[in-house]
Design an enzyme around this catalytic site. Sequence first.
Site, PDB file in Angstrom:
ATOM      1  N   HIS A  69       0.831  -1.196   0.000  1.00 59.66           N
ATOM      2  CA  HIS A  69       0.000   0.000   0.000  1.00 59.66           C
ATOM      3  C   HIS A  69       0.868   1.249   0.000  1.00 59.66           C
ATOM      4  O   HIS A  69       2.082   1.182   0.201  1.00 59.66           O
ATOM      5  CB  HIS A  69      -0.937   0.005   1.217  1.00 59.66           C
ATOM      6  N   TYR A 151       3.935  13.847   6.763  1.00 56.27           N
ATOM      7  CA  TYR A 151       5.237  14.487   6.591  1.00 56.27           C
ATOM      8  C   TYR A 151       5.135  15.655   5.613  1.00 56.27           C
ATOM      9  O   TYR A 151       4.324  15.640   4.691  1.00 56.27           O
ATOM     10  CB  TYR A 151       6.266  13.470   6.095  1.00 56.27           C
ATOM     11  N   SER A 155       7.634  11.204   0.467  1.00 58.69           N
ATOM     12  CA  SER A 155       8.038  10.355  -0.648  1.00 58.69           C
ATOM     13  C   SER A 155       7.041   9.203  -0.685  1.00 58.69           C
ATOM     14  O   SER A 155       7.180   8.230   0.055  1.00 58.69           O
ATOM     15  CB  SER A 155       9.468   9.825  -0.443  1.00 58.69           C
ATOM     16  N   HIS A 157       5.377   5.904  -1.568  1.00 53.70           N
ATOM     17  CA  HIS A 157       6.020   4.676  -2.033  1.00 53.70           C
ATOM     18  C   HIS A 157       5.228   3.446  -1.602  1.00 53.70           C
ATOM     19  O   HIS A 157       4.437   3.508  -0.661  1.00 53.70           O
ATOM     20  CB  HIS A 157       7.442   4.576  -1.475  1.00 53.70           C
ATOM     21  N   SER A 159       6.008   0.002  -0.032  1.00 52.00           N
ATOM     22  CA  SER A 159       7.039  -0.800   0.622  1.00 52.00           C
ATOM     23  C   SER A 159       6.956  -2.233   0.110  1.00 52.00           C
ATOM     24  O   SER A 159       5.884  -2.826   0.068  1.00 52.00           O
ATOM     25  CB  SER A 159       6.864  -0.777   2.145  1.00 52.00           C
TER      26      SER A 159
END
Length: 214
Positions: A69, A151, A155, A157, A159
């Site tokens: 996810h 944040y 970034s 992403h 995982s």
Amino acid sequence: MFPDPDSQHFDDASKHGRRVRNFRHERGNWASYVYAVFHPQEEFGEMLEEVIYAARKHGIVLTKMEEFHISLSQTVIFRHHWIKPFVQSLRERLCSVNRFLCVADQLKVYVNKEKTRTFLGLEVSTGHQQLLDIVSEVDKSLQEFNLETFYENPSFHVSLAWCVGEVTKPLQGTCLLELQKVVDEFEDSDVLTRFYADDIFCKCGNKIMSIPLH
């Protein structure tokens, strides 16, 4: 009546791969986060196995993620009675958002804030702005409950795999270049690393609620 908030659960790290729980478990508190799901094709698993095998040649043993996810919030603690109003707030904010294409094709190394786990992930290129827009709405709903927002320069992403501890340096440089080469040269990698964000999910403890996009 709500359960006693002072009741404690002692975490056994051996039951989850020696990973360290970031929050003490308390009855009535629900570890919660918002995310978009990546449903990989069967061949994606084959590509990932090749990446993990290549990392092992560099002495790095990675464990494949159980699910894939893109996080759209930090993990925060909800009280039980916050869950429904939070999800409703999020539904209202995302009611006009359309589904969109994501491409996650660039390998990158991540480490959690506590430096207890290192992750190998595929960073999103296409779809980054749409994810930023969604995070902005998620943050507004979180602020209604005085909870920590995402944040500042995320970034986004997916995982792929993880290992215990901070091993960012061994994974960087030549190792990461070789792993990226595995992805780039895998047959149909350009198809396997793209997907549509159709729903936004909120997981609160063992409860998962979906918010469909149009």
